[in-house]
Design a protein around this motif. Structure first.
Motif, short mmCIF file in Angstrom:
data_model
loop_
_atom_site.label_atom_id
_atom_site.label_comp_id
_atom_site.label_asym_id
_atom_site.label_seq_id
_atom_site.Cartn_x
_atom_site.Cartn_y
_atom_site.Cartn_z
N UNK A 330 0.54 -1.13 0.07
CA UNK A 330 -0.22 -0.23 0.06
C UNK A 330 0.72 1.24 -0.17
N UNK A 331 2.24 1.04 -0.17
CA UNK A 331 2.85 2.42 0.01
C UNK A 331 3.00 3.04 1.31
N UNK A 332 3.11 2.10 2.41
CA UNK A 332 3.12 2.26 3.78
C UNK A 332 4.48 2.80 4.11
N UNK A 333 5.75 2.28 3.26
CA UNK A 333 7.00 2.69 3.62
C UNK A 333 7.38 3.93 2.87
N UNK A 334 6.47 4.92 2.22
CA UNK A 334 6.74 5.85 1.31
C UNK A 334 7.29 6.84 2.48
N UNK A 335 8.47 7.54 2.14
CA UNK A 335 9.38 8.32 3.01
C UNK A 335 9.67 9.69 2.30
#
Length: 344
Positions: A330-335
């Motif tokens: 889900x793109x939870x690690x987008x930083x």
């Protein structure tokens, strides 16, 4: 639309103003909402469409503009026409635009998008990009439809096989919270018939002959020696592949995480899913760090492989270094690095 009140154990009808009453404009608002959220919108109405442009000129001989132009997963061009309220000429516009788009060649579509977006489109397609625009489809979106439009759509569809879909959009507002909701409904064909029509298209779909007879023919077109050798080694080792799209799949824990697409001068890689700090992970390993970019709203990554060291690093990374990474779909690690990459 009804709101569920769990505390009072009741259903409450939401207000349903027209788009005009809600001061939502056709082009500046509705069209922009769909364009900026195309994946969510088309998923909601049960379509797989990749939008390649808005306000697209279908021919240099006219001043008209297509509201939204897309490609579906089978390579058909999709003319999307939007109307606030209803307009019996909406279908005539869409038919005219589709007729003009039917004359387009591959380069006409390529000219609308960036190189990165073209690579995304190539990965999105279930067919080879060379099969683009063999069919044209009409997708109408409005608050309502005149009876003559719907009967005309039925006649074109049944007598001539024109693929036309009509959807209504209706606004609902919650006065308590100020939240606004857009309800989307299939009007033509009715939902059950739409499923049958989609099944018929899939059943009779003809991908046409393969452009390449085997991988030897593909490899003969590749000018990049490092890529050519890498691809040959992986194919000879029995790596899962898709000849039609010149793709080689790399799995991790049974899931296809990376697909490497062979091009003439380089390899384009699509990483499905994200792991923590993967942007910096790849940027420090590959020669073209600027080509490492988040795509699909941060849910995936795009990479480019050019040199022998790139291919060596990629092979080691997907078989060893990334083996124990925790993944997110889900793109939870987008930083922060993602945000910087998207604004470059």
């Amino acid at each position: 639309m009804l709101k569920v009140d769990r505390t009072k154990r009741i259903l409450k009808r939401l207000d349903e103003p027209s788009l005009t009453e809600a001061q939502i404009l056709e082009r500046a608002d509705l069209q922009e909402y769909i364009y900026n959220s195309s994946n969510d919108f088309f998923t909601e109405i049960g379509e797989r469409v990749f939008i390649i442009g808005e306000e697209v000129t279908p021919s240099q001989t006219v001043q008209d503009r297509i509201d939204l132009l897309g490609i579906d997963s089978e390579g058909a061009s999709v003319v999307v026409e939007l109307k606030r309220g209803s307009n019996k000429l909406q279908m005539l516009q869409a038919v005219s635009y589709a007729g003009m788009v039917a004359r387009w060649g591959l380069e006409d579509f390529r000219s609308l998008v960036s190189a990165d977006l073209w690579e995304e489109l190539t990965d999105f397609l279930d067919v080879d990009v060379e099969e683009l625009n063999r069919r044209q489809r009409l997708l109408l979106v409005a608050e309502g439809y005149d009876y003559t439009l719907l009967t005309g759509a039925e006649w074109l569809n049944e007598q001539y096989g024109v693929d036309i879909r009509c959807f209504t959009v209706n606004l609902a507002t919650d006065q308590t919270t100020g939240a606004e909701y857009l309800a989307c409904t299939s009007v033509f064909p009715p939902p059950a018939l739409a499923d049958q029509a989609a099944a018929r298209h899939r059943a009779r779909r003809d991908h046409g002959p393969l452009k390449w007879g085997d991988w030897n023919e593909v490899l003969a077109t590749i000018e990049n020696e490092a890529l050519r050798n890498f691809a040959r080694e992986e194919i000879d080792a029995g790596r899962e592949n898709y000849l039609r799209k010149r793709g080689i799949h790399f799995r991790l824990d049974g899931k296809s995480r990376w697909t490497l697409h062979c091009r003439i001068k380089h390899a384009y890689v699509w990483q499905r899913g994200r792991f923590l700090d993967d942007l910096s992970f790849w940027k420090t390993r590959l020669s073209d760090s600027d080509a490492v970019k988040p795509v699909k709203a941060g849910r995936a990554l795009a990479l480019k492989l050019l040199t022998q060291s790139d291919f060596d690093a990629f092979r080691k990374s997907v078989t060893v270094d990334a083996e124990h990474k925790a993944w997110s779909e889900t793109g939870a690690f987008v930083n922060t690095a993602d945000n910087e990459a998207e604004t470059e």
